[in-house]
Design a protein around this motif. Structure first.
Motif, PDB file in Angstrom:
ATOM      1  N   ASN A 209       0.842  -1.204   0.000  1.00 51.35           N
ATOM      2  CA  ASN A 209       0.000   0.000   0.000  1.00 51.35           C
ATOM      3  C   ASN A 209       0.873   1.248   0.000  1.00 51.35           C
ATOM      4  N   GLN A 241      -2.505   8.338  -8.538  1.00 52.75           N
ATOM      5  CA  GLN A 241      -3.526   7.698  -9.383  1.00 52.75           C
ATOM      6  C   GLN A 241      -2.888   6.579 -10.229  1.00 52.75           C
ATOM      7  N   PHE A 244      -2.291   3.583  -8.132  1.00 52.61           N
ATOM      8  CA  PHE A 244      -3.541   2.835  -7.941  1.00 52.61           C
ATOM      9  C   PHE A 244      -3.852   1.988  -9.173  1.00 52.61           C
ATOM     10  N   ARG A 249      -4.176  -1.064  -5.588  1.00 52.79           N
ATOM     11  CA  ARG A 249      -4.260  -0.727  -4.160  1.00 52.79           C
ATOM     12  C   ARG A 249      -4.686   0.730  -4.004  1.00 52.79           C
ATOM     13  N   GLN A 250      -5.740   0.948  -3.223  1.00 56.61           N
ATOM     14  CA  GLN A 250      -6.197   2.311  -2.976  1.00 56.61           C
ATOM     15  C   GLN A 250      -5.146   3.107  -2.224  1.00 56.61           C
ATOM     16  N   THR A 252      -3.728   6.138   0.195  1.00 59.39           N
ATOM     17  CA  THR A 252      -4.162   6.997   1.301  1.00 59.39           C
ATOM     18  C   THR A 252      -3.416   8.326   1.183  1.00 59.39           C
ATOM     19  N   MET A 278     -10.383  10.301  -7.615  1.00 58.59           N
ATOM     20  CA  MET A 278      -9.803   8.954  -7.528  1.00 58.59           C
ATOM     21  C   MET A 278     -10.238   8.249  -6.244  1.00 58.59           C
ATOM     22  N   PRO A 279     -10.365   6.907  -6.291  1.00 62.09           N
ATOM     23  CA  PRO A 279     -10.732   6.204  -5.060  1.00 62.09           C
ATOM     24  C   PRO A 279      -9.577   6.289  -4.080  1.00 62.09           C
ATOM     25  N   CYS A 280      -9.826   6.816  -2.910  1.00 61.07           N
ATOM     26  CA  CYS A 280      -8.742   7.008  -1.947  1.00 61.07           C
ATOM     27  C   CYS A 280      -9.320   7.232  -0.557  1.00 61.07           C
ATOM     28  N   THR A 281      -8.446   7.243   0.425  1.00 57.99           N
ATOM     29  CA  THR A 281      -8.834   7.614   1.792  1.00 57.99           C
ATOM     30  C   THR A 281      -7.945   8.775   2.203  1.00 57.99           C
ATOM     31  N   ASN A 317     -13.577   9.463   1.704  1.00 56.04           N
ATOM     32  CA  ASN A 317     -13.417   8.571   2.860  1.00 56.04           C
ATOM     33  C   ASN A 317     -12.380   9.205   3.764  1.00 56.04           C
TER      34      ASN A 317
END
Ligand code: SAH
Ligand code: SF4
Length: 361
Positions: A209, A241, A244, A249-250, A252, A278-281, A317
């Motif tokens: 990650n 990005q 990912f 893997r997302q 952070t 983008m998908p992320c935390t 998130n």
């Protein structure tokens, strides 16, 4: 060169140079990485002559635990002394059924983020691959009677991607199924930026990650916080990005929150604009005070919550880092600085590490 600096090929070459058989290199590797041997005498199925020749080169590990600092919540900091007397820190963080180890990659840090203890005196040198791996071996010995290490974060002293070759070699060792066998998904590497190095890291396909320390989405503000940064926020987010896309893997994004500096509503709005596609935390890290940085403040909890809520309302998130003993007593790099000054943390109990078993005499 320490044994832990050798990859499997190097280990085989050494064993054969010392008159051993090829399968004994594998046995030796099992003793160090699977069983955690810290003394050649523990390697019982190696012939005595080979053990003697190995001992003449030095002990299995080149570093040792010089001091430990325990907090009441179970967090334990290890001050590790390297071969040349330099020191770094590792932190063992138990949390329910997880035990996370945080490790260092450089002695000091060249990036110089204005809020961080690790970079206050610049960087002295990179850690070797073996010095990175040995932090895991030391921590595993400390936790041997209790919960096993379940997670690893490369978030201690230093900028891991500025020591990329050693990091990659160390990660291969740490992930090796025949040895330490920590799965890639349980490992997180944190970087303060460097798009080209994030790309090289993605190319290495470690599967671990990635956390990217963003701190602010406004370029001017970010340059104030990370003065040596050359890349723009857009370039860093684009590299994240790509990581990912390559790894699945997302990512952070980490934001160290500083009162009145980057915790305002407009900072939240800029952050949403920068990363929402983008998908992320986003992980918020309320700043841990550093004695030598008197002009910054940690935001009060309600302000951290407001910031988190603003990000959530913008569709992100969000997690907020729990305050742990290790944070309170000594944020990254502070134990090392205190050791250099000959002082101990004020609100924790320090004990000298027991020498036996932590490297042979
Ligand atoms: N150099 C890398 C990894 C080590 S720092 C990086 O910067 O990402 C790991 C995290 O701790 C980073 O997000 C960093 O911004 C944060 N950090 C450093 N000093 C801190 C402090 N005093 N309080 C809270 N977080 C801090
Ligand atoms: Fe170095 Fe990370 Fe500290 Fe910045 S936050 S000075 S990159 S260790």
């Amino acid at each position: 060169m320490a044994i832990t600096d050798l990859d499997d090929g190097g280990l085989s070459a050494l064993v054969s140079e010392l008159g051993g058989k090829p399968f004994q290199a594998r046995q030796l590797s099992h003793w160090i990485y699977r069983h955690g041997a810290a003394d050649w005498d523990e390697c019982r199925n190696l012939p005595a002559a080979l053990r003697r020749s190995l001992a003449e080169r030095g002990p299995p590990l080149g570093s040792e635990v010089r001091e430990t600092v325990q907090s009441c919540d179970g967090t334990e900091k290890l001050l590790i002394e390297l071969r040349d007397g330099e020191t770094v820190e590792s932190v063992v963080i138990p949390d329910g059924d997880r035990t996370t180890l945080c490790i260092s990659t450089q002695v000091g840090c060249p990036v110089g983020c204005v809020f961080c203890a690790s970079g206050l005196d610049g960087v002295r040198r990179n850690l070797d691959a073996g010095e990175i791996v040995e932090q895991v071996l030391h921590a595993r010995r400390r936790t041997a009677g209790g919960a096993a290490l379940t997670h690893l974060v490369v978030m201690g002293i230093g900028e891991p991607l500025l020591n990329l070759d050693a990091l990659l070699q160390a990660l291969a060792r740490i992930r090796d199924q025949e040895g330490i066998a920590l799965g890639a998904r349980r490992i997180t590497v944190s970087t303060s930026g460097y798009p080209d190095r994030i790309d090289r890291f993605a190319d290495a396909a470690t599967g671990v990650n990635l956390a990217v320390s963003l701190h602010a989405a406004d370029d001017q503000l970010r340059r104030r916080l990370v003065p040596t940064a050359r890349a723009t926020v857009a370039e860093i987010v684009a590299a994240a990005q790509r990581y990912f896309t390559a790894s699945g893997r997302q990512v952070t994004f980490e934001v160290v929150l500083l009162a009145g500096v980057n915790d305002r509503p407009r900072d939240a709005a800029a952050l949403i604009g920068a990363v929402r596609r983008m998908p992320c935390t986003v992980n918020l890290l309320p700043w841990n005070p550093v004695e030598r940085i008197p002009d910054l403040r940690r935001p009060p909890p309600f302000r951290v919550q407001k910031f988190a809520e603003a990000l959530r309302a913008g569709g992100l998130n969000v997690t907020v880092r729990k305050q742990r003993g290790a944070d309170r007593s000594a944020a990254c790099g502070q134990l090392r600085i205190q050791a250099a000054l000959g002082r101990e943390s004020p609100d924790v109990q320090a004990e000298k590490a027991e020498p036996p078993g932590l490297g042979s005499e």
